[in-house]
Design a protein around this motif. Structure first.
Motif, PDB file in Angstrom:
ATOM      1  N   PRO A 199     -19.928 -48.782   1.359  1.00  0.00           N
ATOM      2  CA  PRO A 199     -21.168 -49.721   0.955  1.00  0.00           C
ATOM      3  C   PRO A 199     -21.723 -50.819   1.019  1.00  0.00           C
ATOM      4  N   VAL A 200     -20.051 -51.925   1.801  1.00  0.00           N
ATOM      5  CA  VAL A 200     -20.996 -53.267   3.120  1.00  0.00           C
ATOM      6  C   VAL A 200     -20.942 -52.000   4.245  1.00  0.00           C
ATOM      7  N   PRO A 201     -22.222 -52.331   4.933  1.00  0.00           N
ATOM      8  CA  PRO A 201     -21.875 -51.916   6.711  1.00  0.00           C
ATOM      9  C   PRO A 201     -20.596 -52.580   7.262  1.00  0.00           C
ATOM     10  N   ARG A 202     -21.365 -54.054   6.833  1.00  0.00           N
ATOM     11  CA  ARG A 202     -20.758 -55.094   7.188  1.00  0.00           C
ATOM     12  C   ARG A 202     -20.984 -56.352   7.117  1.00  0.00           C
ATOM     13  N   PRO A 203     -19.457 -56.108   6.488  1.00  0.00           N
ATOM     14  CA  PRO A 203     -18.783 -57.620   5.616  1.00  0.00           C
ATOM     15  C   PRO A 203     -18.585 -58.604   6.435  1.00  0.00           C
ATOM     16  N   ALA A 256     -40.100 -58.976 -13.859  1.00  0.00           N
ATOM     17  CA  ALA A 256     -39.210 -59.877 -12.768  1.00  0.00           C
ATOM     18  C   ALA A 256     -40.088 -60.043 -11.895  1.00  0.00           C
ATOM     19  N   GLN A 257     -40.337 -61.061 -10.621  1.00  0.00           N
ATOM     20  CA  GLN A 257     -41.636 -61.505 -10.158  1.00  0.00           C
ATOM     21  C   GLN A 257     -40.427 -61.646  -8.755  1.00  0.00           C
ATOM     22  N   ARG A 258     -39.328 -62.187  -8.898  1.00  0.00           N
ATOM     23  CA  ARG A 258     -39.255 -62.694  -7.439  1.00  0.00           C
ATOM     24  C   ARG A 258     -38.358 -61.268  -6.879  1.00  0.00           C
ATOM     25  N   PRO A 259     -38.212 -60.834  -6.199  1.00  0.00           N
ATOM     26  CA  PRO A 259     -38.663 -59.099  -4.711  1.00  0.00           C
ATOM     27  C   PRO A 259     -36.946 -59.077  -5.019  1.00  0.00           C
ATOM     28  N   PHE A 260     -36.917 -57.770  -4.963  1.00  0.00           N
ATOM     29  CA  PHE A 260     -35.337 -57.139  -5.876  1.00  0.00           C
ATOM     30  C   PHE A 260     -34.776 -57.287  -3.592  1.00  0.00           C
ATOM     31  N   PRO A 261     -33.026 -57.337  -3.709  1.00  0.00           N
ATOM     32  CA  PRO A 261     -32.984 -57.405  -2.160  1.00  0.00           C
ATOM     33  C   PRO A 261     -32.585 -55.656  -1.650  1.00  0.00           C
ATOM     34  N   VAL A 262     -33.027 -55.835  -0.040  1.00  0.00           N
ATOM     35  CA  VAL A 262     -32.684 -54.526   0.525  1.00  0.00           C
ATOM     36  C   VAL A 262     -31.781 -53.848   1.152  1.00  0.00           C
ATOM     37  N   THR A 263     -30.853 -54.834   1.116  1.00  0.00           N
ATOM     38  CA  THR A 263     -29.758 -54.738   1.573  1.00  0.00           C
ATOM     39  C   THR A 263     -28.808 -54.975   0.895  1.00  0.00           C
ATOM     40  N   MET A 264     -26.932 -54.311   0.520  1.00  0.00           N
ATOM     41  CA  MET A 264     -26.570 -54.654  -0.319  1.00  0.00           C
ATOM     42  C   MET A 264     -25.396 -56.628   0.099  1.00  0.00           C
ATOM     43  N   ILE A 265     -25.328 -56.844   1.155  1.00  0.00           N
ATOM     44  CA  ILE A 265     -25.189 -58.519   1.370  1.00  0.00           C
ATOM     45  C   ILE A 265     -25.718 -58.789   0.456  1.00  0.00           C
ATOM     46  N   GLU A 266     -27.307 -58.717   1.203  1.00  0.00           N
ATOM     47  CA  GLU A 266     -28.643 -59.588   0.146  1.00  0.00           C
ATOM     48  C   GLU A 266     -27.824 -59.414  -1.562  1.00  0.00           C
TER      49      GLU A 266
END
Length: 320
Positions: free
Chosen positions: A92-96, A41-51
């Motif tokens: 787990p979701v810091p800011r829902p 996979a080339q698409r960068p992984f998200p760095v936060t849970m929301i992403e």
């Protein structure tokens, strides 16, 4: 899979997953896998849970595939693996995106209302009800919860949270599981003396609830819970203790309205988004209000409150 949000010492808030009592950063794990030719996979992984959640099903599937890749490696060889004991976990979701909390356990409703000399209103059985709370006041495990200056009756509430992982509107109960990213332990902290007065006005609790909600320690995806699933419910024992003394015990299976019904109600004429959090409401015996102060006094600074749900972990917080 157990997903976490954590505070990286150098990179700030990050999303990761648990493996052998270590937290593995998803984006760093992807870089490791790419370097070793284990990930195309080339698409960068998200760095936060929301992403991650905003990628909807694709994000969770990619995370599970990556976890399968690192599972065959030796933890000691993974420079990005941090011992869980040395990690500061966040909610787990810091800011829902939003937070709806339901009122879905009959035993809790019946007992709590009986303490005020009231019966359950017939409307309660007709549809699940919820209120909106402060989605910007979420705390994680091991966090301190400040007792507001305006309350003397601080209480915990033993609940389970569902995190939405897919955009949906007018969702049918039978299809709702497709929209659930996972479950986590939830503590809906309550200022009971303030709540008692404000609900007399005819609106739901507001100031009695908006100061803190804690969630964690991780988000458990539904595939890990399949063995305890019975139709649209799950057999999960739930307990709460204060300073090591067990006060509450119930089971998630006893919820009157299923999470499918809660999601259907919440999404009726409204779009739910990845990162929305939906609370189950308090399980029977799951708070001091229901138990009575003859069983335990209201919470005070210095108290340690632990909520535990089978397979979902222990959510521990400290009152200050």
């Amino acid at each position: 899979m157990k997903l976490v949000s954590y505070q990286h010492p150098d990179l700030g808030e990050r999303v990761g997953y648990l493996q052998q009592d270590h937290v593995l950063d998803l984006a760093l794990a992807q870089a490791w896998a790419q370097e070793g030719g284990r990930c195309l996979a080339q698409r960068p992984f998200p760095v936060t849970m929301i992403e991650l959640l905003e990628r909807e099903g694709e994000g969770l599937r990619s995370a599970q595939e990556l976890a399968a890749t690192t599972a065959s490696a030796q933890i000691a060889e993974l420079s990005f693996a941090i011992p869980l004991a040395d990690t500061r976990l966040l909610s787990p979701v810091p800011r829902p995106r939003s937070f709806r909390d339901f009122y879905a356990f009959e035993e809790h409703v019946k007992t709590a209302r009986a303490r005020r000399g009231l019966d359950i209103v017939s409307e309660w059985y007709q549809f699940p009800v919820f209120y909106f709370s402060n989605h910007n006041a979420f705390l994680g495990p091991e966090a301190e919860v400040e007792r507001p200056s305006y309350t003397e009756w601080l209480d915990y509430e033993l609940e389970i949270a569902c995190v939405i992982g897919k955009t949906g509107r007018d969702i049918e109960p039978a299809e709702a599981h497709e929209y659930i990213a996972g479950f986590a332990v939830l503590n809906d902290w309550s200022a009971r003396d303030v709540q008692r007065e404000e609900v007399k006005v005819g609106l739901g609790p507001a100031k009695g609830k908006d100061f803190a909600t804690s969630m964690g320690p991780y988000l458990v995806t539904l595939d890990e819970l399949e063995a305890v699933r019975e139709g649209e419910r799950w057999q999960l024992e739930m307990t709460a203790s204060v300073n090591g003394q067990e006060l509450s015990r119930g089971n998630f299976h006893k919820i009157y309205f299923s999470f499918g019904e809660l999601i259907a109600r919440a999404s009726e004429g409204v779009t739910l988004h990845p990162g929305d959090v939906i609370g189950s409401g308090t399980v029977g015996t799951g708070c001091i209000l229901e138990l009575g102060t003859e069983v335990h006094r209201w919470l005070l600074p210095g108290d340690v409150v632990e909520l535990e749900v089978e397979q979902l972990g222990i959510l521990r917080n400290f009152v200050k």
